[in-house]
Design a protein around this motif. Structure first.
Motif, mmCIF file in Angstrom:
data_model
loop_
_atom_site.group_PDB
_atom_site.id
_atom_site.type_symbol
_atom_site.label_atom_id
_atom_site.label_comp_id
_atom_site.label_asym_id
_atom_site.label_seq_id
_atom_site.Cartn_x
_atom_site.Cartn_y
_atom_site.Cartn_z
ATOM 1 N N GLN A 84 -5.213 -5.773 10.492
ATOM 2 C CA GLN A 84 -3.916 -6.066 9.874
ATOM 3 C C GLN A 84 -4.066 -7.130 8.779
ATOM 4 O O GLN A 84 -3.462 -7.020 7.700
ATOM 5 N N LEU A 85 -4.863 -8.156 9.063
ATOM 6 C CA LEU A 85 -5.052 -9.239 8.099
ATOM 7 C C LEU A 85 -5.702 -8.730 6.821
ATOM 8 O O LEU A 85 -5.247 -9.042 5.704
ATOM 9 N N LEU A 86 -6.760 -7.947 6.946
ATOM 10 C CA LEU A 86 -7.454 -7.448 5.760
ATOM 11 C C LEU A 86 -6.593 -6.460 4.977
ATOM 12 O O LEU A 86 -6.661 -6.419 3.746
ATOM 13 N N LYS A 87 -5.768 -5.679 5.678
ATOM 14 C CA LYS A 87 -4.833 -4.794 4.984
ATOM 15 C C LYS A 87 -3.809 -5.603 4.196
ATOM 16 O O LYS A 87 -3.445 -5.233 3.068
ATOM 17 N N LEU A 88 -3.344 -6.697 4.775
ATOM 18 C CA LEU A 88 -2.384 -7.563 4.098
ATOM 19 C C LEU A 88 -3.005 -8.200 2.859
ATOM 20 O O LEU A 88 -2.391 -8.236 1.779
ATOM 21 N N LEU A 89 -4.227 -8.691 2.993
ATOM 22 C CA LEU A 89 -4.899 -9.354 1.876
ATOM 23 C C LEU A 89 -5.210 -8.381 0.737
ATOM 24 O O LEU A 89 -4.955 -8.684 -0.434
ATOM 25 N N THR A 90 -5.766 -7.218 1.079
ATOM 26 C CA THR A 90 -6.189 -6.272 0.043
ATOM 27 C C THR A 90 -5.056 -5.369 -0.428
ATOM 28 O O THR A 90 -5.212 -4.655 -1.418
ATOM 29 N N GLY A 91 -3.921 -5.406 0.279
ATOM 30 C CA GLY A 91 -2.755 -4.617 -0.110
ATOM 31 C C GLY A 91 -1.743 -5.458 -0.848
ATOM 32 O O GLY A 91 -1.872 -5.687 -2.056
ATOM 33 N N PRO A 92 -0.716 -5.953 -0.149
ATOM 34 C CA PRO A 92 0.355 -6.721 -0.812
ATOM 35 C C PRO A 92 -0.125 -7.939 -1.594
ATOM 36 O O PRO A 92 0.459 -8.289 -2.618
#
Length: 234
Positions: free
Chosen positions: A137-145
């Motif tokens: 979840q953290l890496l998706k947040l960083l590399t996404g939004p």
């Protein structure tokens, strides 16, 4: 999946582990987070928006000032090549979930980031599966939004080597830290923007803060050098 020896021994060792844990907390030197700015602009060259996030090590505990901590050393190295607009979002005691919650309220975009998490997930008893889910979840947040294009994911520290931890507590926490670190490697490998940042340091008292638990300024300098190398590969 069968339980590992350290997992099987946790129950019979529980009274000892509880006493040792209380003793470590009671005797630990509660080092403050270092003084100094937590955001700024430095250097010359192409614009680089940098985020540093995580727990007490990301915050620089063990150093006297942010200039001696991870943020200071890292910005100094990158400022030789870029105009670095940097921000530190880190707090003592934060787990992966705490960091997710914090970053969800963050506005703005970043080009590069460094994370440092895991120790508090270990001490809070976060399972392998939950840790992997939260790191994903953290890496998706960083590399996404948040727009991060290059991410250095720092390894979970080898807690069995922390001088402040007595045996068998160090052995138990060390095995769990190793398990979570394996999960972290797996998660990192699934993101093209991310690179795993290993911290293979020698047994040197100068690399540990006086509390026997946090990095020293010398370790922060080594860490920043490796993080800068990974980030600049972009």
């Amino acid at each position: 999946m069968p339980f590992a020896p350290d997992q099987l021994l946790r129950v019979p060792l529980l009274p000892v582990l509880a006493m040792q844990g209380l003793s470590v907390r009671r005797n630990a030197q509660l080092l403050p987070e270092p003084i100094g700015p937590r955001e700024g602009r430095e250097g010359r060259g192409p614009r680089l928006r940098l985020l540093i996030t995580g727990d007490s090590s990301a915050a620089g505990v063990g150093a006297g000032t942010q200039a001696q901590a991870l943020s200071g050393h890292l910005v100094s190295r990158l400022a030789s090549y870029y105009t670095v607009e940097w921000r530190l979002e880190a707090t003592t005691g934060h787990t992966t979930q705490d960091t997710i919650d914090r970053l969800r309220g963050l506005s703005g975009q970043f080009d590069m980031a460094v994370t440092a998490l895991g120790v508090n997930d270990v001490t809070r008893g976060v399972t392998y599966k939950r840790f992997v889910d939260r790191q994903t979840q953290l890496l998706k947040l960083l590399t996404g939004p948040l727009g991060v294009k290059r991410l250095a994911v720092t390894a979970v520290p080898q807690m069995n080597r922390f001088p402040a931890l007595p045996q068998p507590l160090a052995w138990i926490l060390g095995h769990q830290a190793r398990r979570l670190d394996q999960g972290l490697r797996h998660v990192t490998a699934s993101f093209a923007q991310a690179r795993y940042l290993a911290m293979d340091l020698p047994d040197d008292p100068a690399l540990v803060a006086p509390d026997g638990y946090h990095p020293s300024p010398k370790t922060y300098a080594i860490w920043a050098e490796e993080a800068a190398r990974i980030l600049r590969q972009a």
